[in-house]
Design an enzyme around this catalytic site. Structure first.
Site, short mmCIF file in Angstrom:
data_model
loop_
_atom_site.label_atom_id
_atom_site.label_comp_id
_atom_site.label_asym_id
_atom_site.label_seq_id
_atom_site.Cartn_x
_atom_site.Cartn_y
_atom_site.Cartn_z
N SER A 172 -30.54 16.85 12.73
CA SER A 172 -29.22 16.99 11.81
C SER A 172 -28.06 17.09 12.38
O SER A 172 -27.07 17.08 11.88
CB SER A 172 -29.58 18.49 11.57
OG SER A 172 -29.50 19.37 12.62
N LYS A 188 -26.39 23.29 16.16
CA LYS A 188 -25.41 22.80 15.27
C LYS A 188 -23.96 22.95 15.99
O LYS A 188 -23.65 23.49 16.68
CB LYS A 188 -25.36 23.75 14.02
CG LYS A 188 -26.83 24.01 13.28
CD LYS A 188 -27.09 22.83 12.72
CE LYS A 188 -28.49 23.02 11.83
NZ LYS A 188 -29.12 21.83 11.24
#
Length: 248
Positions: free
Chosen positions: A50, A91
């Site tokens: 991601s 993230k």
């Protein structure tokens, strides 16, 4: 002859002392750099893709242990939140408490109405495949992956309390570098620097690596002095012997 400042095997006493000092200082720098790094940094394995292309699935990263209060916009952080699965995730922080996040303005993310250029995105000029808005509560962080097409991030949790944000206390560390495969340092995005609070300061990793490298140079340099000096002394003695023989 004892006052000539040379040892019996031809090594200069001063040079021998300096070489020993260089090795000692080198050991301190080498071991100290590693010890400092072990205290400040922690290795993590990135679980998903991601955050491509900044970090890839399976990459080993070095993350600085920090408190959640030290997090700024643009930081790549390691965090754990029960709503997201209670496992460490990586993230990028794009919003902090009080921010209004919206997408998309000509493909770009906006923070409090300011359009943000994100050069680290996997797909340029595509901040999100779907439009969204979110108001970040105080003490919370809004997080997105750099691979916006497939990242399961704050956008997936917009209907949860906090509109997809996580508490600052969920943050465990800030990623500073990719250790393996060697990918180098992860910089602070300048697009966030103009916003209130700016970006975070670089971690001490470069200083730690510099100490380790300097230590290696001093250790090998100091250790090499003895053999080099001995070889030079033998060469000098051979030349003097040759001159003496020729004179006879």
């Amino acid at each position: 002859m004892s006052g000539t400042g040379r040892t019996g095997d031809g090594h200069g006493r001063l040079g021998s002392k300096l070489s020993g000092l260089a090795v000692a200082v080198g050991c301190v720098l080498f071991l100290g750099g590693f010890a400092w790094g072990a205290v400040v940094y922690r290795p993590y394995t990135v679980p998903t893709g991601s955050m491509t292309p900044t970090v890839h699935a399976g990459d080993r990263v070095l993350a600085q242990r920090i408190d959640g209060s030290e997090v700024h916009r643009g930081d790549v952080v390691v965090f754990t939140d029960p709503t997201w699965g209670a496992v460490p995730m990586v993230k990028r922080v794009v919003g902090i408490g009080g921010d209004k996040i919206a997408c998309c303005d000509k493909g770009r993310l906006t923070i409090n109405g300011t359009s943000i250029e994100e050069p680290y995105l996997h797909t340029k000029n595509l901040a999100s495949v779907n439009d969204f808005t979110a108001d970040v509560p105080e003490g919370q962080l809004f997080l997105l992956g750099d691979e916006r097409a497939s990242s399961l991030d704050s956008r997936v949790h917009l209907d949860d309390p906090g509109q997809g944000s996580v508490p600052r206390s969920a943050v465990q560390a800030r990623v500073d570098a990719v250790a393996w495969p060697m990918g180098g340092m992860i910089g602070r995005p300048q697009a966030f620097a103009a916003l209130p609070g700016g970006v975070s300061s670089p971690g001490p990793l470069r200083l730690q690596l510099g100490a380790v490298v300097a230590g290696v140079v001093l250790i090998f340099g100091g250790a090499a002095y003895g053999p080099i000096a001995a070889r030079s002394a033998r060469s000098a003695q051979s030349r003097r012997a040759g001159v003496t023989t020729g004179a006879h």
